[in-house]
Motif scaffolding. Sequence first.
Motif, PDB file in Angstrom:
ATOM      1  N   LEU A 111     -11.923  16.037 -13.559  1.00  0.00           N
ATOM      2  CA  LEU A 111     -11.784  15.183 -14.815  1.00  0.00           C
ATOM      3  C   LEU A 111     -12.834  15.820 -15.908  1.00  0.00           C
ATOM      4  O   LEU A 111     -13.774  16.197 -15.748  1.00  0.00           O
ATOM      5  CB  LEU A 111     -12.333  13.960 -14.325  1.00  0.00           C
ATOM      6  CG  LEU A 111     -12.532  12.827 -15.341  1.00  0.00           C
ATOM      7  CD1 LEU A 111     -11.350  12.460 -16.101  1.00  0.00           C
ATOM      8  CD2 LEU A 111     -13.291  11.750 -15.128  1.00  0.00           C
TER       9      LEU A 111
ATOM     10  N   ARG B  21      -8.130  13.581 -18.856  1.00  0.00           N
ATOM     11  CA  ARG B  21      -8.448  12.168 -18.848  1.00  0.00           C
ATOM     12  C   ARG B  21      -7.192  11.402 -19.281  1.00  0.00           C
ATOM     13  O   ARG B  21      -6.625  11.824 -20.387  1.00  0.00           O
ATOM     14  CB  ARG B  21      -9.636  11.852 -19.734  1.00  0.00           C
ATOM     15  CG  ARG B  21      -9.917  10.284 -19.681  1.00  0.00           C
ATOM     16  CD  ARG B  21     -11.236   9.896 -20.577  1.00  0.00           C
ATOM     17  NE  ARG B  21     -12.312  10.546 -19.972  1.00  0.00           N
ATOM     18  CZ  ARG B  21     -13.104   9.840 -18.915  1.00  0.00           C
ATOM     19  NH1 ARG B  21     -12.683   8.620 -18.659  1.00  0.00           N
ATOM     20  NH2 ARG B  21     -14.257  10.250 -18.620  1.00  0.00           N
ATOM     21  N   HIS B  22      -6.723  10.636 -18.649  1.00  0.00           N
ATOM     22  CA  HIS B  22      -5.317   9.754 -18.932  1.00  0.00           C
ATOM     23  C   HIS B  22      -4.355  10.865 -18.886  1.00  0.00           C
ATOM     24  O   HIS B  22      -3.261  10.337 -19.699  1.00  0.00           O
ATOM     25  CB  HIS B  22      -5.523   8.872 -19.925  1.00  0.00           C
ATOM     26  CG  HIS B  22      -6.375   7.514 -19.543  1.00  0.00           C
ATOM     27  ND1 HIS B  22      -6.368   6.661 -20.116  1.00  0.00           N
ATOM     28  CD2 HIS B  22      -7.107   7.245 -18.341  1.00  0.00           C
ATOM     29  CE1 HIS B  22      -7.077   5.757 -19.861  1.00  0.00           C
ATOM     30  NE2 HIS B  22      -7.424   6.158 -18.640  1.00  0.00           N
TER      31      HIS B  22
ATOM     32  N   ALA C 279     -10.043   8.396 -13.432  1.00  0.00           N
ATOM     33  CA  ALA C 279      -9.787   8.401 -14.746  1.00  0.00           C
ATOM     34  C   ALA C 279      -8.619   9.401 -15.380  1.00  0.00           C
ATOM     35  O   ALA C 279      -8.239   9.532 -16.536  1.00  0.00           O
ATOM     36  CB  ALA C 279     -10.953   8.581 -15.794  1.00  0.00           C
TER      37      ALA C 279
ATOM     38  N   ASP D  85      -3.909   6.799 -16.016  1.00  0.00           N
ATOM     39  CA  ASP D  85      -4.044   5.510 -16.883  1.00  0.00           C
ATOM     40  C   ASP D  85      -3.603   4.324 -15.839  1.00  0.00           C
ATOM     41  O   ASP D  85      -2.659   4.222 -15.459  1.00  0.00           O
ATOM     42  CB  ASP D  85      -3.197   5.473 -18.026  1.00  0.00           C
ATOM     43  CG  ASP D  85      -3.074   4.301 -18.915  1.00  0.00           C
ATOM     44  OD1 ASP D  85      -3.290   3.049 -18.342  1.00  0.00           O
ATOM     45  OD2 ASP D  85      -2.854   4.110 -19.863  1.00  0.00           O
ATOM     46  N   GLU D  86      -4.517   3.530 -15.412  1.00  0.00           N
ATOM     47  CA  GLU D  86      -4.345   2.637 -14.367  1.00  0.00           C
ATOM     48  C   GLU D  86      -3.307   1.438 -14.528  1.00  0.00           C
ATOM     49  O   GLU D  86      -2.618   1.148 -13.974  1.00  0.00           O
ATOM     50  CB  GLU D  86      -5.781   2.269 -13.715  1.00  0.00           C
ATOM     51  CG  GLU D  86      -6.388   3.018 -13.019  1.00  0.00           C
ATOM     52  CD  GLU D  86      -7.620   2.779 -12.508  1.00  0.00           C
ATOM     53  OE1 GLU D  86      -8.259   1.457 -12.932  1.00  0.00           O
ATOM     54  OE2 GLU D  86      -8.473   3.217 -11.533  1.00  0.00           O
TER      55      GLU D  86
ATOM     56  N   GLU E 143     -11.298   4.436 -11.998  1.00  0.00           N
ATOM     57  CA  GLU E 143     -12.072   4.354 -13.368  1.00  0.00           C
ATOM     58  C   GLU E 143     -13.292   3.901 -13.175  1.00  0.00           C
ATOM     59  O   GLU E 143     -14.289   4.362 -13.677  1.00  0.00           O
ATOM     60  CB  GLU E 143     -11.241   4.025 -14.706  1.00  0.00           C
ATOM     61  CG  GLU E 143     -10.070   4.909 -15.152  1.00  0.00           C
ATOM     62  CD  GLU E 143      -9.813   4.580 -16.485  1.00  0.00           C
ATOM     63  OE1 GLU E 143     -10.737   5.016 -17.304  1.00  0.00           O
ATOM     64  OE2 GLU E 143      -8.622   4.298 -16.880  1.00  0.00           O
ATOM     65  N   LYS E 144     -13.436   2.681 -12.629  1.00  0.00           N
ATOM     66  CA  LYS E 144     -14.443   2.079 -12.146  1.00  0.00           C
ATOM     67  C   LYS E 144     -14.860   1.785 -10.579  1.00  0.00           C
ATOM     68  O   LYS E 144     -14.072   1.333 -10.259  1.00  0.00           O
ATOM     69  CB  LYS E 144     -14.651   0.733 -12.999  1.00  0.00           C
ATOM     70  CG  LYS E 144     -15.880  -0.324 -12.946  1.00  0.00           C
ATOM     71  CD  LYS E 144     -15.721  -1.580 -13.571  1.00  0.00           C
ATOM     72  CE  LYS E 144     -17.090  -2.290 -13.499  1.00  0.00           C
ATOM     73  NZ  LYS E 144     -17.027  -3.638 -14.098  1.00  0.00           N
TER      74      LYS E 144
END
Length: 317
Positions: free
Chosen positions: A202, A207-208, A231, A234-235, A256-257
């Motif tokens: 990452l 990212r995404h 990350a 894109d979830e 992501e979290k």
Amino acid sequence: MIALVGVPRAAGLNAGIEGALRALGLGCVRHDVARMGEIADLSGVEILLSTGVRCGAAEMDRMPRLRAVVSPVLGYDWIDAGEASRRGIAVCNTEAAENREGMAESTIMLLLALLYRLQDTEALLRTNADGDPLKRHILKGRTVGIIGYGGITREVIARLAAWGCHFLVHSRSATEPVPGVTFVPLDDLLGQSDAILVLTSLNPSTRHMLGSEQFAKVRPGTLLVNTARGAIIDEAALVEALKSGRLGAAAIDVFEKEPCPPDHPLRDLPNVILTPHAIGHNEEAKEAGPALTAQVLKTLAEGGLPDSCKNRDAVKG
């Protein structure tokens, strides 16, 4: 001074590293904290081991003598490597073979679980269902697209080569031909793969990197496994791709979290396997890791740069 700073859940790992350091005759201070801000004084730190604790510009400002930041595992995205490079600070990690091997084996396991619909197959027995309506598939001969070409990808390819798989790899760093591997642009990988494995690091460029536009290019029913970093995907787009059938199923170990929130929409989808960023962790890596990390720290303490230094060209002197 060597400081070991780690999130509370990593206390056991950092305790092992502390013991390995002392066995080498090196002292250290250890802090089990969620944030650097919880530590009153960092001014004397020269070598920082950070386990999941953010180390960016603000944190580096508090360590004027800092010359190296180390992650005791493969990942180090909580360390701002760009900022460290600008300051001439070494960024290193610990690349235990057992870590790479565990991640490769578990990634393959998740792929097989999707192909053979392990969760649904077990449910047939648990619900005493009549008949077997499930459609399962073999891995042999499949086209496996892999994003990233690091140590874990190499371990995956080494294991699956005998299965007759075809490998498409998207990597910005690979420049030399590799037997049995075809390096392709991302769009080609997305459109030609039966299964996509996310195994890249990452950073701002990744990212995404997989979102709605990219999922629109995959063949309907494509499988996805992400054991890298949440990350990268894109979830929200991932959820929609799974609901629509554009992705047939997915196995996700990273989010992501983290931990994955209780109300995350992925939890409600039937065609998803979810694990808590732990699927590749194994006892063998736990045993090997502390001693390897201690050796990295010892090399730095003696003024050298370990082989795992990620920004050697930017390090001062």
